[in-house]
Design a protein around this motif. Structure first.
Motif, mmCIF file in Angstrom:
data_model
loop_
_atom_site.group_PDB
_atom_site.id
_atom_site.type_symbol
_atom_site.label_atom_id
_atom_site.label_comp_id
_atom_site.label_asym_id
_atom_site.label_seq_id
_atom_site.Cartn_x
_atom_site.Cartn_y
_atom_site.Cartn_z
ATOM 1 N N LEU A 112 0.835 -1.201 0.000
ATOM 2 C CA LEU A 112 0.000 0.000 0.000
ATOM 3 C C LEU A 112 0.866 1.246 0.000
ATOM 4 O O LEU A 112 1.772 1.382 0.830
ATOM 5 N N GLU A 113 0.596 2.133 -0.929
ATOM 6 C CA GLU A 113 1.351 3.392 -1.003
ATOM 7 C C GLU A 113 0.454 4.552 -0.545
ATOM 8 O O GLU A 113 -0.540 4.864 -1.197
ATOM 9 N N THR A 114 0.800 5.132 0.589
ATOM 10 C CA THR A 114 0.149 6.358 1.078
ATOM 11 C C THR A 114 -1.372 6.219 1.180
ATOM 12 O O THR A 114 -2.120 7.116 0.798
ATOM 13 N N ILE A 115 -1.820 5.089 1.670
ATOM 14 C CA ILE A 115 -3.257 4.941 1.951
ATOM 15 C C ILE A 115 -3.551 5.749 3.219
ATOM 16 O O ILE A 115 -2.916 5.549 4.253
ATOM 17 N N GLN A 116 -4.518 6.675 3.101
ATOM 18 C CA GLN A 116 -4.716 7.665 4.165
ATOM 19 C C GLN A 116 -5.956 7.418 5.003
ATOM 20 O O GLN A 116 -6.009 7.790 6.164
ATOM 21 N N ASP A 117 -6.969 6.818 4.410
ATOM 22 C CA ASP A 117 -8.244 6.708 5.109
ATOM 23 C C ASP A 117 -8.271 5.460 5.994
ATOM 24 O O ASP A 117 -8.095 4.338 5.505
ATOM 25 N N PRO A 118 -8.480 5.638 7.303
ATOM 26 C CA PRO A 118 -8.446 4.473 8.202
ATOM 27 C C PRO A 118 -9.511 3.428 7.872
ATOM 28 O O PRO A 118 -9.257 2.224 7.988
ATOM 29 N N ASP A 141 4.212 6.488 5.080
ATOM 30 C CA ASP A 141 3.202 7.545 5.217
ATOM 31 C C ASP A 141 1.769 7.017 5.082
ATOM 32 O O ASP A 141 0.825 7.799 4.966
ATOM 33 N N CYS A 142 1.597 5.701 5.152
ATOM 34 C CA CYS A 142 0.234 5.158 5.251
ATOM 35 C C CYS A 142 -0.310 5.450 6.649
ATOM 36 O O CYS A 142 0.444 5.637 7.600
ATOM 37 N N VAL A 143 -1.635 5.431 6.759
ATOM 38 C CA VAL A 143 -2.282 5.585 8.067
ATOM 39 C C VAL A 143 -1.786 4.483 9.013
ATOM 40 O O VAL A 143 -1.417 3.392 8.581
ATOM 41 N N ASP A 144 -1.757 4.798 10.310
ATOM 42 C CA ASP A 144 -1.224 3.870 11.308
ATOM 43 C C ASP A 144 -2.160 2.676 11.530
ATOM 44 O O ASP A 144 -3.361 2.854 11.750
ATOM 45 N N LEU A 145 -1.595 1.484 11.485
ATOM 46 C CA LEU A 145 -2.371 0.263 11.744
ATOM 47 C C LEU A 145 -3.159 0.344 13.047
ATOM 48 O O LEU A 145 -4.274 -0.168 13.147
ATOM 49 N N TYR A 146 -2.568 0.990 14.066
ATOM 50 C CA TYR A 146 -3.144 0.974 15.412
ATOM 51 C C TYR A 146 -4.158 2.095 15.645
ATOM 52 O O TYR A 146 -4.688 2.235 16.739
ATOM 53 N N ASN A 147 -4.418 2.897 14.627
ATOM 54 C CA ASN A 147 -5.498 3.880 14.653
ATOM 55 C C ASN A 147 -6.794 3.125 14.978
ATOM 56 O O ASN A 147 -7.076 2.082 14.375
ATOM 57 N N LYS A 198 1.574 -15.725 -7.530
ATOM 58 C CA LYS A 198 2.397 -15.057 -6.510
ATOM 59 C C LYS A 198 2.825 -13.681 -6.998
ATOM 60 O O LYS A 198 2.757 -13.378 -8.180
ATOM 61 N N GLY A 199 3.269 -12.866 -6.056
ATOM 62 C CA GLY A 199 3.742 -11.538 -6.416
ATOM 63 C C GLY A 199 3.246 -10.480 -5.453
ATOM 64 O O GLY A 199 2.554 -10.771 -4.473
ATOM 65 N N LEU A 200 3.632 -9.250 -5.758
ATOM 66 C CA LEU A 200 3.200 -8.109 -4.959
ATOM 67 C C LEU A 200 2.128 -7.351 -5.749
ATOM 68 O O LEU A 200 2.264 -7.166 -6.956
ATOM 69 N N ILE A 201 1.081 -6.935 -5.074
ATOM 70 C CA ILE A 201 0.039 -6.113 -5.707
ATOM 71 C C ILE A 201 0.097 -4.732 -5.064
ATOM 72 O O ILE A 201 -0.146 -4.601 -3.860
ATOM 73 N N VAL A 202 0.449 -3.729 -5.860
ATOM 74 C CA VAL A 202 0.610 -2.370 -5.331
ATOM 75 C C VAL A 202 -0.676 -1.574 -5.528
ATOM 76 O O VAL A 202 -1.227 -1.530 -6.632
ATOM 77 N N ILE A 203 -1.155 -0.961 -4.459
ATOM 78 C CA ILE A 203 -2.351 -0.110 -4.488
ATOM 79 C C ILE A 203 -1.916 1.306 -4.101
ATOM 80 O O ILE A 203 -1.269 1.492 -3.067
ATOM 81 N N GLY A 204 -2.290 2.278 -4.905
ATOM 82 C CA GLY A 204 -1.841 3.650 -4.664
ATOM 83 C C GLY A 204 -2.786 4.465 -3.797
ATOM 84 O O GLY A 204 -3.865 4.005 -3.412
ATOM 85 N N ASN A 205 -2.365 5.660 -3.524
ATOM 86 C CA ASN A 205 -3.122 6.608 -2.698
ATOM 87 C C ASN A 205 -4.532 6.860 -3.258
ATOM 88 O O ASN A 205 -4.737 6.844 -4.471
ATOM 89 N N GLU A 206 -5.492 7.128 -2.345
ATOM 90 C CA GLU A 206 -6.894 7.318 -2.701
ATOM 91 C C GLU A 206 -7.098 8.386 -3.780
ATOM 92 O O GLU A 206 -7.924 8.225 -4.671
ATOM 93 N N GLY A 207 -6.368 9.477 -3.706
ATOM 94 C CA GLY A 207 -6.581 10.559 -4.667
ATOM 95 C C GLY A 207 -5.611 10.514 -5.831
ATOM 96 O O GLY A 207 -5.991 10.750 -6.971
ATOM 97 N N LYS A 208 -4.376 10.193 -5.537
ATOM 98 C CA LYS A 208 -3.314 10.355 -6.538
ATOM 99 C C LYS A 208 -2.878 9.057 -7.208
ATOM 100 O O LYS A 208 -2.080 9.079 -8.152
ATOM 101 N N GLY A 209 -3.311 7.937 -6.693
ATOM 102 C CA GLY A 209 -2.884 6.663 -7.275
ATOM 103 C C GLY A 209 -1.429 6.360 -6.938
ATOM 104 O O GLY A 209 -0.895 6.839 -5.933
ATOM 105 N N ILE A 210 -0.802 5.556 -7.796
ATOM 106 C CA ILE A 210 0.590 5.136 -7.585
ATOM 107 C C ILE A 210 1.529 6.257 -8.040
ATOM 108 O O ILE A 210 1.330 6.837 -9.106
ATOM 109 N N SER A 211 2.556 6.542 -7.237
ATOM 110 C CA SER A 211 3.496 7.618 -7.591
ATOM 111 C C SER A 211 4.363 7.212 -8.784
ATOM 112 O O SER A 211 4.527 6.023 -9.076
ATOM 113 N N LYS A 212 4.913 8.214 -9.460
ATOM 114 C CA LYS A 212 5.804 7.976 -10.611
ATOM 115 C C LYS A 212 6.966 7.066 -10.209
ATOM 116 O O LYS A 212 7.360 6.152 -10.930
ATOM 117 N N LYS A 213 7.522 7.346 -9.027
ATOM 118 C CA LYS A 213 8.695 6.613 -8.537
ATOM 119 C C LYS A 213 8.364 5.120 -8.364
ATOM 120 O O LYS A 213 9.145 4.244 -8.762
#
Lengths: 249, 249
Positions: A112-118, A141-147, A198-213
């Motif tokens: 997860l990249e920069t997922i903000q909403d708990p 910079d993802c939301v805290d698991l313990y929120n 198998k593999g990694l599945i990347v999910i981007g930020n709610e508004g901006k999606g996956i970053s260029k980097k």
């Protein structure tokens, strides 16, 4: 009776800063606490509950007798993060998960990249658990698991799915031999592509999606085909559709 | 400057009772309001916005000049349902949707039974819109479409998807020639069954699932197979996975 200091301490755990300082967090509600008490690997720090709840769950509480604090419902309201508190709240120690690299190399994991909403993050945890996905890697910079909203929306999945915060580039570099899928507009049709188990599945930020980097680190870009006019899907919804298709192809 | 009566009136629209009484509701935020203003079929009742927002969107506001009320950000806070208000809020008339029976008979529609969480309902609307589903039928005890949390979570989908409240049994009876699928534990594996491109998909309440009474009206029970230990999926997540598979089989 709860002391002012205890009330202040429990409420402080609503803030990440104090969760880190004390290395603790809270979880609430009958269903989640029952799962905590039945989980042999987790030892609660304190259990605050009403007299009725303690009586109804006497056998499960037996081995933790020294940790149980009986409170009135009005006292529970003072320490609860819920609008309508349930009858029980536990204080737990934060986890210290290490990824199991054998599983990561041979199974599906989420990144997860920069997922903000708990609520989204908690729902993603619950969905990962449903599909037997054991690891979720999160950018720092993802939301805290313990929120508390994450914990409550996860419905107990936080007890089973390992969540690891790290730099995304180093996570992906550590797993350079497996595919790295990213959910992106303009990617290949999820329902028409060949899918590895198998593999990694990347999910981007709610508004901006996956970053260029991060986009540069993907080996496959995937898209959920749309039949309508809306611009985007909710991040937790997109995650679920992708997991469902990967697990059933 | 906003009068006390106006502030009271707009805030009253946070309650279903007053939304019904005045036949109005509110929607907020740049993205949603831009969609409203671009939609030829919808005429806003009032547009409350900051001077900056009005200047930035002058061309879109032109035809509604008489309906625009310029407010300060502090005034907007007094009428907003959001914790952090955006720069614009519109008051709209409630819709009076009739189902298009030709489409219902030849396409997929959703049927929601006692969906209670506004975030779930808004997300279901947004997902239906993504998959081009044009009708959502709701039991009368579902959360209100015009609840501000539903409107905000739908991300503008409330402008495109027709939502019709009715008795579930009469909805299903009116469509007796098409399949009625229900998401249930113990149903057929969604990924292994033969799927028709049309029909009703019934989604049950978040905690209790589909009622016994509605279960009797189903022609097919479907299940999303699990690989984990969690008990259930979030209702909006289950809806999305089913819609994705139906639209891509």
């Amino acid at each position: 009776m709860l002391s002012k200091a205890t009330i202040k301490y429990i409420n402080s755990l609503q803030l990440k800063k104090f969760r880190q300082q004390y290395n603790k967090f809270t979880a609430e509600g009958h269903k989640i606490v029952i799962e905590v008490l039945k989980n042999a690997e987790i030892i609660p720090d304190k259990i605050f509950c009403t007299k009725e709840w303690a009586e109804d769950n006497r056998s499960l509480l037996k081995k933790y007798a020294a940790k149980v604090v009986i409170v009135t419902y009005n006292e529970l309201k003072k320490i609860s993060a819920l609008q309508t508190p349930n009858h029980v709240l536990v204080v737990l120690s934060r986890f210290n998960h290490e990824p199991n690299q054998t599983i990561v190399q041979n199974d599906l994991s989420l990144v997860l990249e920069t997922i903000q909403d708990p609520g989204n993050f908690g729902t993603i945890l619950r969905t990962a658990d449903w599909f037997g996905i054991q690891h979720i890697f999160c950018s720092r910079d993802c939301v805290d698991l313990y929120n508390s909203k994450v914990i409550q929306a996860s419905m107990g999945a936080f007890l089973r799915v390992k969540v690891i915060y790290d730099d995304l580039s180093s996570i992906i570099e550590k797993n350079e031999n497996i595919p790295v899928y990213g959910a992106m507009l303009g990617g290949q049709n999820l329902f028409k592509m060949k899918i590895a188990p198998k593999g990694l599945i990347v999910i981007g930020n709610e508004g901006k999606g996956i970053s260029k980097k991060t986009e540069e680190l993907l080996t496959h870009q995937i898209e959920i085909p749309s039949n309508g006019k809306t611009e985007s899907l909710n991040a937790a919804i997109a995650t679920a559709i992708i997991c469902a298709v990967f697990r059933n192809s």
